[in-house]
Design a protein around this motif. Structure first.
Motif, short mmCIF file in Angstrom:
data_model
loop_
_atom_site.label_atom_id
_atom_site.label_comp_id
_atom_site.label_asym_id
_atom_site.label_seq_id
_atom_site.Cartn_x
_atom_site.Cartn_y
_atom_site.Cartn_z
N VAL A 180 45.71 16.32 34.83
CA VAL A 180 46.54 16.17 36.28
C VAL A 180 45.68 14.93 36.97
O VAL A 180 44.39 14.80 36.46
CB VAL A 180 46.33 17.41 37.01
N ALA A 181 46.12 14.46 38.32
CA ALA A 181 45.26 13.65 39.02
C ALA A 181 44.25 14.51 39.61
O ALA A 181 43.97 15.70 39.89
CB ALA A 181 46.13 13.05 40.28
N CYS A 232 59.08 9.80 29.60
CA CYS A 232 58.91 8.36 29.27
C CYS A 232 58.56 8.20 27.66
O CYS A 232 57.97 9.18 27.09
CB CYS A 232 57.41 8.04 29.98
N PRO A 233 59.27 7.39 27.13
CA PRO A 233 58.99 6.82 25.84
C PRO A 233 57.65 6.55 25.30
O PRO A 233 57.64 6.53 24.12
CB PRO A 233 60.17 6.37 25.39
N HIS A 234 56.98 6.17 26.35
CA HIS A 234 55.37 5.44 26.11
C HIS A 234 54.58 6.31 26.40
O HIS A 234 54.09 6.44 27.31
CB HIS A 234 55.69 3.97 26.76
N PHE A 235 54.12 7.10 25.41
CA PHE A 235 53.30 8.05 25.71
C PHE A 235 51.85 7.47 26.34
O PHE A 235 51.11 8.28 27.08
CB PHE A 235 52.75 9.27 24.50
N GLY A 236 51.48 6.26 25.60
CA GLY A 236 50.20 5.77 26.44
C GLY A 236 50.16 5.46 27.75
O GLY A 236 49.21 5.18 28.48
N LEU A 237 51.18 5.35 28.39
CA LEU A 237 51.53 5.14 29.81
C LEU A 237 51.37 6.22 30.74
O LEU A 237 51.06 6.17 31.81
CB LEU A 237 52.55 4.30 30.16
N ILE A 238 51.52 7.35 30.25
CA ILE A 238 51.67 8.50 30.86
C ILE A 238 50.50 8.92 31.55
O ILE A 238 50.60 9.31 32.79
CB ILE A 238 52.48 9.98 30.00
N PRO A 239 49.27 8.82 31.01
CA PRO A 239 48.15 9.20 31.91
C PRO A 239 47.95 8.43 33.15
O PRO A 239 47.65 9.05 34.22
CB PRO A 239 46.81 8.80 30.88
N TYR A 255 43.54 13.90 22.98
CA TYR A 255 44.04 13.05 23.63
C TYR A 255 43.87 12.84 24.97
O TYR A 255 43.33 11.80 25.55
CB TYR A 255 45.60 12.98 23.56
N CYS A 256 43.91 14.01 25.92
CA CYS A 256 43.56 13.77 27.17
C CYS A 256 41.96 13.63 27.59
O CYS A 256 41.71 12.75 28.36
CB CYS A 256 43.68 15.31 27.78
N GLU A 257 41.15 13.94 26.58
CA GLU A 257 39.77 13.72 26.85
C GLU A 257 39.42 12.07 26.84
O GLU A 257 38.59 11.58 27.67
CB GLU A 257 38.78 14.30 25.80
N ARG A 258 40.32 11.13 26.16
CA ARG A 258 40.02 9.92 26.10
C ARG A 258 40.25 9.26 27.42
O ARG A 258 39.92 8.05 27.86
CB ARG A 258 41.09 9.27 25.07
N TYR A 259 41.00 9.86 28.41
CA TYR A 259 41.08 9.30 29.62
C TYR A 259 40.46 9.81 30.92
O TYR A 259 40.41 9.24 31.95
CB TYR A 259 42.76 9.55 30.01
N VAL A 260 39.64 10.71 30.59
CA VAL A 260 38.65 11.29 31.71
C VAL A 260 37.59 10.37 31.80
O VAL A 260 36.74 10.02 30.83
CB VAL A 260 38.00 12.57 31.21
N GLY A 261 37.09 9.93 32.96
CA GLY A 261 36.13 8.81 33.31
C GLY A 261 36.63 7.42 33.13
O GLY A 261 36.25 6.63 33.85
#
Length: 309
Positions: A180-181, A232-239, A255-261
């Motif tokens: 989440v944000a 969304c068909p593009h999972f990489g854009l969802i975060p 997957y989620c941990e790659r976007y934290v930070g």
């Protein structure tokens, strides 16, 4: 074939042109895929039409479609090309440093976002002359048929229960969490099952017709339904979509941990208890004994294992 004279007029190159033209349903697209000039493909198609006594490919509206005879030739021609590939490459074994093989795999981007970049890098480092074609797993993608017909060698993704008509190897399991944000109300207040279900969820477009996806299939089994307001068909854009909204992404922790930070997002526990998300690689019997396909599967396994460290 009962006519030896006709057999002598057919070579492997013509079979390759035949299969490519019929599957692409376009002379121009076939030329690009074959690395040929369009007039050369047109000339080969003319020869094939004469040999077959059939147009093979005819115009339909703005496009082209195979005739009945052409449709019947797609699988036999693919079979001939597969047999030739085994005869002249896998029969000698697979030497990555000198091989000129072309690998095709379909992969879900639900995996760790580093998976495909690392896989491609490893393949190119160890087999520099090989070609790699990455195909998306989309709602229109019939991966079973594409594996059977030789269009792809391998499928990598996650399923609650993998298809039992394909070979399968487990890659890893991952805990289900929510992304989440940073300023999402649930970060401050927390949530229970009811508030999580009522929140605005974003989900990937299903990987094949009729599929609900891992999370929603498991919710169905519990008699629950979440409030999906975006797909969304593009999972990489969802975060990035999650970071700027009140949307909730429920997927694997890795997957989620790659976007934290990297993005203004936080990981929250999911108030509904799910089993681990299981990721697999799937392949057809036709490539089970192939030396090159075995090498590719080992690369996939090695990259998946490296991302767990």
């Amino acid at each position: 074939m009962s006519d030896p004279a006709l057999f002598d007029k057919i070579d492997l190159h013509l079979i390759r042109v035949l299969n490519t033209v019929l599957t692409e349903r376009s002379v121009s697209r076939a030329a690009i895929r074959l690395g040929m000039y369009q007039p050369a493909v047109s000339a080969a198609l003319k020869r094939l039409r004469e040999l077959a006594g059939d147009p093979l490919l005819v115009r339909s509206g703005a496009g082209m479609v195979p005739t009945d005879a052409g449709l019947r030739m797609i699988e036999p021609s693919a079979s001939i090309l597969r047999a030739a590939a085994v005869l002249f490459s896998d029969a000698r074994g697979f030497e990555p440093a000198t091989a000129t093989h072309s690998f095709s795999l379909a992969a879900s981007d639900y995996l760790d976002p580093l998976f495909l970049p690392r896989l491609v890098a490893q393949i190119k480092n160890q087999a520099p002359l090989c070609h790699i074609n990455i195909h998306a797993l989309s709602g229109e993608s019939d991966y079973r048929t594409r594996l059977a017909q030789g269009e792809i060698d391998l499928v990598v993704g996650n399923w609650p229960a993998p298809p039992d008509d394909l070979h399968m190897a487990r890659l890893f399991g991952d805990e289900v969490v929510c992304l989440v944000a940073e300023d999402h109300p649930a970060v401050r207040r927390g949530w229970d099952r009811a508030t999580w279900l009522a929140a605005e969820h974003i989900a990937p477009t299903p990987t094949h017709p009729g599929a609900k996806g891992v999370i929603d299939e498991q919710l169905d089994g519990l008699g629950l339904q979440r409030n999906i307001t975006a797909r969304c068909p593009h999972f990489g854009l969802i975060p990035a979509m999650v970071a700027d909204s009140l949307l909730v992404l429920t997927t694997g922790r890795q997957y989620c941990e790659r976007y934290v930070g990297v993005l203004p997002v936080k990981i929250l526990p999911c108030p509904v208890e799910f089993p681990q998300m299981m990721y697999y690689q799937l392949w057809h019997e036709r490539t089970h004994a192939s030396a090159s396909a075995k090498w590719l599967r080992e690369r996939v396994k090695a990259v998946a294992a490296s991302l767990q460290k």
